[in-house]
Design a protein around this motif. Structure first.
Motif, PDB file in Angstrom:
ATOM      1  N   ARG A  86     -33.699  -9.253  99.808  1.00  0.00           N
ATOM      2  CA  ARG A  86     -32.897  -9.729 100.932  1.00  0.00           C
ATOM      3  C   ARG A  86     -33.503 -10.998 101.516  1.00  0.00           C
ATOM      4  O   ARG A  86     -32.823 -11.985 101.728  1.00  0.00           O
ATOM      5  N   ASP A  87     -34.806 -10.968 101.746  1.00  0.00           N
ATOM      6  CA  ASP A  87     -35.483 -12.117 102.332  1.00  0.00           C
ATOM      7  C   ASP A  87     -35.423 -13.328 101.401  1.00  0.00           C
ATOM      8  O   ASP A  87     -35.181 -14.446 101.840  1.00  0.00           O
ATOM      9  N   PHE A  88     -35.629 -13.073 100.117  1.00  0.00           N
ATOM     10  CA  PHE A  88     -35.615 -14.172  99.149  1.00  0.00           C
ATOM     11  C   PHE A  88     -34.241 -14.839  99.106  1.00  0.00           C
ATOM     12  O   PHE A  88     -34.133 -16.067  99.167  1.00  0.00           O
ATOM     13  N   ILE A  89     -33.189 -14.030  98.990  1.00  0.00           N
ATOM     14  CA  ILE A  89     -31.838 -14.593  98.914  1.00  0.00           C
ATOM     15  C   ILE A  89     -31.518 -15.362 100.197  1.00  0.00           C
ATOM     16  O   ILE A  89     -30.988 -16.473 100.152  1.00  0.00           O
ATOM     17  N   ALA A  90     -31.857 -14.779 101.330  1.00  0.00           N
ATOM     18  CA  ALA A  90     -31.512 -15.397 102.606  1.00  0.00           C
ATOM     19  C   ALA A  90     -32.271 -16.698 102.858  1.00  0.00           C
ATOM     20  O   ALA A  90     -31.718 -17.637 103.423  1.00  0.00           O
ATOM     21  N   HIS A  91     -33.516 -16.767 102.404  1.00  0.00           N
ATOM     22  CA  HIS A  91     -34.347 -17.921 102.739  1.00  0.00           C
ATOM     23  C   HIS A  91     -34.531 -18.922 101.596  1.00  0.00           C
ATOM     24  O   HIS A  91     -34.954 -20.044 101.828  1.00  0.00           O
ATOM     25  N   HIS A  92     -34.222 -18.504 100.376  1.00  0.00           N
ATOM     26  CA  HIS A  92     -34.403 -19.388  99.205  1.00  0.00           C
ATOM     27  C   HIS A  92     -33.164 -19.338  98.318  1.00  0.00           C
ATOM     28  O   HIS A  92     -33.271 -19.244  97.098  1.00  0.00           O
ATOM     29  N   TYR A  93     -31.999 -19.402  98.938  1.00  0.00           N
ATOM     30  CA  TYR A  93     -30.761 -19.165  98.203  1.00  0.00           C
ATOM     31  C   TYR A  93     -30.602 -20.058  96.977  1.00  0.00           C
ATOM     32  O   TYR A  93     -30.144 -19.604  95.932  1.00  0.00           O
ATOM     33  N   PHE A  94     -31.015 -21.307  97.071  1.00  0.00           N
ATOM     34  CA  PHE A  94     -30.817 -22.217  95.943  1.00  0.00           C
ATOM     35  C   PHE A  94     -31.748 -21.893  94.776  1.00  0.00           C
ATOM     36  O   PHE A  94     -31.581 -22.423  93.685  1.00  0.00           O
ATOM     37  N   ASP A  95     -32.709 -21.005  94.999  1.00  0.00           N
ATOM     38  CA  ASP A  95     -33.611 -20.585  93.935  1.00  0.00           C
ATOM     39  C   ASP A  95     -33.197 -19.255  93.302  1.00  0.00           C
ATOM     40  O   ASP A  95     -33.894 -18.752  92.421  1.00  0.00           O
ATOM     41  N   ASP A  97     -31.784 -16.691  90.907  1.00  0.00           N
ATOM     42  CA  ASP A  97     -31.620 -16.741  89.459  1.00  0.00           C
ATOM     43  C   ASP A  97     -30.575 -15.705  89.037  1.00  0.00           C
ATOM     44  O   ASP A  97     -30.757 -14.501  89.269  1.00  0.00           O
ATOM     45  N   ALA A  98     -29.489 -16.154  88.438  1.00  0.00           N
ATOM     46  CA  ALA A  98     -28.424 -15.248  88.002  1.00  0.00           C
ATOM     47  C   ALA A  98     -28.956 -14.188  87.043  1.00  0.00           C
ATOM     48  O   ALA A  98     -28.497 -13.038  87.069  1.00  0.00           O
TER      49      ALA A  98
END
Length: 129
Positions: A86-95, A97-98
């Protein structure tokens, strides 16, 4: 259990709904690359990521509401990693990985769903005080 079971069940049902949405939104997705082939599928990836944010945030709330008593009863699920996603998606969305998201959907979503349903059943049991 010294916490509000009704509130915990409500949160668990929200998580269950989010998992079902992910499953529904990825019915036509068969690989990570499918997310990237059409604009419509990129939107599905966005929608899936939003649901993972919802799940992670809800798990954080559940952990707080249950005084960290509930999630620890199932050590087979990587709870902290789900909250971290959750934290990764919210704070590093452009990173995001599909491939990683697809791997999680393929390998981690069903065990998470089963754990959530088990918790709902346990907390809904009137004999469980």
């Amino acid at each position: 259990m010294s916490y509000n079971k009704e509130l915990a069940i409500h949160i668990l049902k929200q998580i269950e709904k989010a998992i079902l949405l992910i499953q529904d939104r990825t019915l036509e997705i068969h690989s990570a690359s499918d997310f990237l082939t059409k604009p419509r599928n990129v939107e599905k990836l966005d929608a899936v990521c939003m649901q993972f944010i919802t799940i992670g945030e809800s798990l954080k709330g559940l952990d707080k509401v249950t005084n960290k008593e509930l999630l620890s009863t199932d050590p087979n699920i990587p709870w902290s990693k789900i909250m971290g996603l959750r934290d990764f998606i919210a704070h590093h969305y452009f990173d995001v990985d599909a491939d990683e998201i697809w791997w999680i959907i393929e390998n981690e979503l069903n065990p998470l769903f089963n754990a959530i349903q088990t918790f709902i059943n346990i907390l809904s049991n009137p004999n469980n005080k």
